[in-house]
Design a protein around this motif. Structure first.
Motif, PDB file in Angstrom:
ATOM      1  N   HIS A 183       2.674 -15.827 -20.792  1.00  0.00           N
ATOM      2  CA  HIS A 183       2.365 -17.139 -21.382  1.00  0.00           C
ATOM      3  C   HIS A 183       3.606 -18.020 -21.270  1.00  0.00           C
ATOM      4  O   HIS A 183       4.669 -17.538 -20.851  1.00  0.00           O
ATOM      5  CB  HIS A 183       1.903 -17.000 -22.846  1.00  0.00           C
ATOM      6  N   SER A 185       5.041 -19.389 -23.801  1.00  0.00           N
ATOM      7  CA  SER A 185       5.776 -19.381 -25.079  1.00  0.00           C
ATOM      8  C   SER A 185       7.250 -18.965 -24.951  1.00  0.00           C
ATOM      9  O   SER A 185       8.086 -19.460 -25.720  1.00  0.00           O
ATOM     10  CB  SER A 185       5.045 -18.491 -26.092  1.00  0.00           C
ATOM     11  N   ARG A 213      -1.394 -12.517 -15.847  1.00  0.00           N
ATOM     12  CA  ARG A 213      -1.922 -11.441 -16.696  1.00  0.00           C
ATOM     13  C   ARG A 213      -2.812 -10.545 -15.866  1.00  0.00           C
ATOM     14  O   ARG A 213      -3.475 -11.008 -14.929  1.00  0.00           O
ATOM     15  CB  ARG A 213      -2.768 -12.006 -17.856  1.00  0.00           C
ATOM     16  N   ASP A 215      -5.654  -9.798 -15.945  1.00  0.00           N
ATOM     17  CA  ASP A 215      -7.029 -10.137 -16.358  1.00  0.00           C
ATOM     18  C   ASP A 215      -7.924 -10.088 -15.130  1.00  0.00           C
ATOM     19  O   ASP A 215      -7.541 -10.563 -14.067  1.00  0.00           O
ATOM     20  CB  ASP A 215      -7.072 -11.558 -16.931  1.00  0.00           C
ATOM     21  N   LEU A 222      -8.345 -16.191 -14.657  1.00  0.00           N
ATOM     22  CA  LEU A 222      -7.726 -15.826 -13.381  1.00  0.00           C
ATOM     23  C   LEU A 222      -6.529 -14.933 -13.708  1.00  0.00           C
ATOM     24  O   LEU A 222      -6.035 -14.952 -14.843  1.00  0.00           O
ATOM     25  CB  LEU A 222      -7.234 -17.068 -12.639  1.00  0.00           C
ATOM     26  N   GLN A 227      -0.351 -22.680 -18.057  1.00  0.00           N
ATOM     27  CA  GLN A 227      -0.426 -23.156 -19.436  1.00  0.00           C
ATOM     28  C   GLN A 227       0.516 -24.337 -19.610  1.00  0.00           C
ATOM     29  O   GLN A 227       1.464 -24.513 -18.828  1.00  0.00           O
ATOM     30  CB  GLN A 227       0.012 -22.053 -20.423  1.00  0.00           C
ATOM     31  N   GLU A 298     -12.575 -21.963 -25.532  1.00  0.00           N
ATOM     32  CA  GLU A 298     -11.223 -21.968 -26.104  1.00  0.00           C
ATOM     33  C   GLU A 298     -10.261 -22.566 -25.081  1.00  0.00           C
ATOM     34  O   GLU A 298     -10.211 -22.120 -23.935  1.00  0.00           O
ATOM     35  CB  GLU A 298     -10.827 -20.520 -26.424  1.00  0.00           C
ATOM     36  N   LEU A 299      -9.518 -23.589 -25.499  1.00  0.00           N
ATOM     37  CA  LEU A 299      -8.532 -24.192 -24.581  1.00  0.00           C
ATOM     38  C   LEU A 299      -7.136 -23.670 -24.835  1.00  0.00           C
ATOM     39  O   LEU A 299      -6.291 -23.679 -23.938  1.00  0.00           O
ATOM     40  CB  LEU A 299      -8.520 -25.718 -24.720  1.00  0.00           C
TER      41      LEU A 299
HETATM   42  C1  FA5 Z   1      -1.276 -17.676 -25.770  1.00  0.00           C
HETATM   43  O1  FA5 Z   1      -0.970 -17.431 -24.604  1.00  0.00           O
HETATM   44  C2  FA5 Z   1      -0.265 -18.209 -26.730  1.00  0.00           C
HETATM   45  N1  FA5 Z   1       1.043 -18.149 -26.162  1.00  0.00           N
HETATM   46  C3  FA5 Z   1      -0.633 -19.646 -27.120  1.00  0.00           C
HETATM   47  C4  FA5 Z   1       0.178 -20.178 -28.250  1.00  0.00           C
HETATM   48  C5  FA5 Z   1       1.295 -20.928 -28.021  1.00  0.00           C
HETATM   49  C6  FA5 Z   1      -0.213 -19.862 -29.550  1.00  0.00           C
HETATM   50  C7  FA5 Z   1       2.045 -21.425 -29.086  1.00  0.00           C
HETATM   51  C8  FA5 Z   1       0.538 -20.347 -30.632  1.00  0.00           C
HETATM   52  C9  FA5 Z   1       1.658 -21.137 -30.388  1.00  0.00           C
HETATM   53  P1  FA5 Z   1      -3.790 -17.152 -25.394  1.00  0.00           P
HETATM   54  O2  FA5 Z   1      -3.609 -15.807 -24.881  1.00  0.00           O
HETATM   55  O3  FA5 Z   1      -4.962 -17.367 -26.282  1.00  0.00           O
HETATM   56  O4  FA5 Z   1      -2.512 -17.621 -26.221  1.00  0.00           O
HETATM   57  O5  FA5 Z   1      -3.856 -18.173 -24.196  1.00  0.00           O
HETATM   58  C10 FA5 Z   1      -3.896 -19.563 -24.420  1.00  0.00           C
HETATM   59  C11 FA5 Z   1      -4.811 -20.235 -23.419  1.00  0.00           C
HETATM   60  O6  FA5 Z   1      -4.413 -19.928 -22.092  1.00  0.00           O
HETATM   61  C12 FA5 Z   1      -6.259 -19.763 -23.478  1.00  0.00           C
HETATM   62  O7  FA5 Z   1      -6.946 -20.412 -24.499  1.00  0.00           O
HETATM   63  C13 FA5 Z   1      -6.771 -20.182 -22.120  1.00  0.00           C
HETATM   64  O8  FA5 Z   1      -7.035 -21.568 -22.104  1.00  0.00           O
HETATM   65  C14 FA5 Z   1      -5.563 -19.896 -21.252  1.00  0.00           C
HETATM   66  N2  FA5 Z   1      -5.667 -18.578 -20.634  1.00  0.00           N
HETATM   67  C15 FA5 Z   1      -5.316 -17.382 -21.143  1.00  0.00           C
HETATM   68  N3  FA5 Z   1      -5.560 -16.390 -20.281  1.00  0.00           N
HETATM   69  C16 FA5 Z   1      -6.080 -16.962 -19.177  1.00  0.00           C
HETATM   70  C17 FA5 Z   1      -6.521 -16.484 -17.907  1.00  0.00           C
HETATM   71  N4  FA5 Z   1      -6.471 -15.183 -17.586  1.00  0.00           N
HETATM   72  N5  FA5 Z   1      -6.999 -17.369 -17.006  1.00  0.00           N
HETATM   73  C18 FA5 Z   1      -7.042 -18.684 -17.297  1.00  0.00           C
HETATM   74  N6  FA5 Z   1      -6.621 -19.213 -18.462  1.00  0.00           N
HETATM   75  C19 FA5 Z   1      -6.142 -18.368 -19.395  1.00  0.00           C
END
Ligand code: FA5
Length: 357
Positions: A183, A185, A213, A215, A222, A227, A298-299
């Motif tokens: 991510h 972060s 990831r 995934d 993907l 992000q 979820e965004l």
């Molecule tokens: C996070 O990655 C946290 N770092 C977000 C965060 C930042 C929370 C700061 C709090 C404070 P998450 O795993 O839910 O959270 O991913 C955030 C977003 O990234 C998802 O909602 C989605 O829009 C996108 N995302 C995550 N995984 C994938 C993927 N494999 N393919 C495409 N988009 C993705």
């Protein structure tokens, strides 16, 4: 007057030279070569007949015959080179491409020019939205140490929350200590460390970039995606400030017709935490394959920065507080442009990509 086998040598040589000049192709030459200079050729026959000469005449005759052979063989070799060159010219003429049409089409206008991929366009649009709201733009590395990707974000080794991110490890140093960031972060940590070192708080920044990831690709995921992280560290920051920024962002990027909501969530680095969702634009909230029949997509995730994170980078949480968010750029593009399956973004079908220039 005595006769010699070489009496007609001059005429015979002349005849051989005419024959050589008459050879029309390299195949012709190959077929006649033996007859001109080979073991059964006139020259070889004459060579054998020198035995009939008196020994005192033999040396002179031998020299004349050798000279004739040198001339004939030389002429044959020259003709071989000429015929080879001719053959090459013929092949080239046969294989020649007529480029006339190509040249014409190359100067036709408008020329077909490529353009950035929709994800790159979306990243720029999102940056513009946040810059207009007073944020600066920063970037961080895609290869991170375990500390930046996890530990500094309040996710120690063996913490169950690590399961939230299926991680690619880089084969470097101790096993499982270097990762492709899961991510954006960790860029928060770099930014806070730099601000502490330079005594440059507060922070109002967004940090876009590529993430990785393990995934399995599906309509919403993907393995390589993007992000945009947001971080505000200032005095007196509360959850309401975060909600206000997200609301402003949603209106600016998606327009007034799209509904959004924050749902309670969990991230080890924010407390409280929330998930940011919008109505699925593919089914308008009715439920479809893209949104797993929930009507919502979820965004991103967001929340108030956990004091443990501020402590890890040496920020005094009595004086400073903040909020953070991380939105999927590919997801934003998907919802804004109503793309039912995110995999279309990386399949390189020009007919699809051309729509977003
Ligand atoms: C996070 O990655 C946290 N770092 C977000 C965060 C930042 C929370 C700061 C709090 C404070 P998450 O795993 O839910 O959270 O991913 C955030 C977003 O990234 C998802 O909602 C989605 O829009 C996108 N995302 C995550 N995984 C994938 C993927 N494999 N393919 C495409 N988009 C993705």
């Amino acid at each position: 007057m005595t006769t010699s086998p070489l009496d007609d040598l001059a005429d015979q040589t002349q005849q051989l030279l005419s024959n050589i000049a008459a050879l029309a192709t390299i195949d012709d030459l190959r077929e006649n070569e033996a007859a001109i200079t080979g073991r059964r050729s006139v020259l070889s026959t004459l060579q054998k007949s020198l035995g009939v000469l008196a020994p005192e005449d033999r040396k002179d005759a031998g020299a004349r015959l050798q000279e004739a052979r040198r001339v004939v063989e030389g002429a044959l070799e020259d003709r071989r080179q000429e015929l080879r060159a001719l053959a090459r010219v013929e092949v080239l003429a046969h294989d020649r491409l007529d480029l006339g049409d190509v040249v014409v089409s190359a100067v036709q206008w408008p020329a077909s020019v490529g353009h950035p991929n929709l994800v790159a366009i979306t990243q720029r649009e999102l940056e513009d939205v946040f810059v207009a709201m007073g944020f600066t733009v920063a970037e961080g590395p895609e290869v991170e140490s375990d500390w930046y990707n996890f530990e500094a974000l309040n996710i120690p080794p063996a913490h169950p929350a690590r399961g939230m991110w299926d991680t690619f490890y880089v084969d470097l140093g101790e096993p499982e200590t270097v990762v492709l960031r899961t991510h954006t972060s960790p860029t928060q940590i770099h930014l806070m460390e730099a601000a502490v070192a330079e005594n440059a708080l507060p922070i109002h920044s967004v940090m876009p970039g590529r993430c990785y990831r393990r995934d399995t690709p599906d309509p919403r995921h993907l393995a390589t995606f993007h992000q945009i992280e947001g971080l505000v560290i200032d005095r007196g920051i509360a959850f309401a400030d975060l909600a206000g920024v997200i609301e402003t962002f949603t209106r600016a990027y998606f327009g007034p017709d799209i509904e959004s909501r924050l749902r309670p969530g969990y991230f080890p680095f924010t407390e409280p935490s929330a998930e940011f969702e919008v109505t699925c634009t593919i089914c308008r909230g009715e439920g479809c394959r893209t949104c797993s029949h929930t009507g919502w997509i979820e965004l991103g995730g967001c929340g108030v920065v956990d004091p443990a994170v501020l402590a890890a980078v040496g920020i005094d949480s009595d004086e400073w507080s903040g909020f953070a968010f991380g939105f999927g750029i590919d997801r934003c593009a998907q919802m804004r442009h109503e793309i039912a399956d995110m995999r279309a973004l990386i399949e390189n079908d020009v007919r699809f990509l051309e729509q977003f220039s």
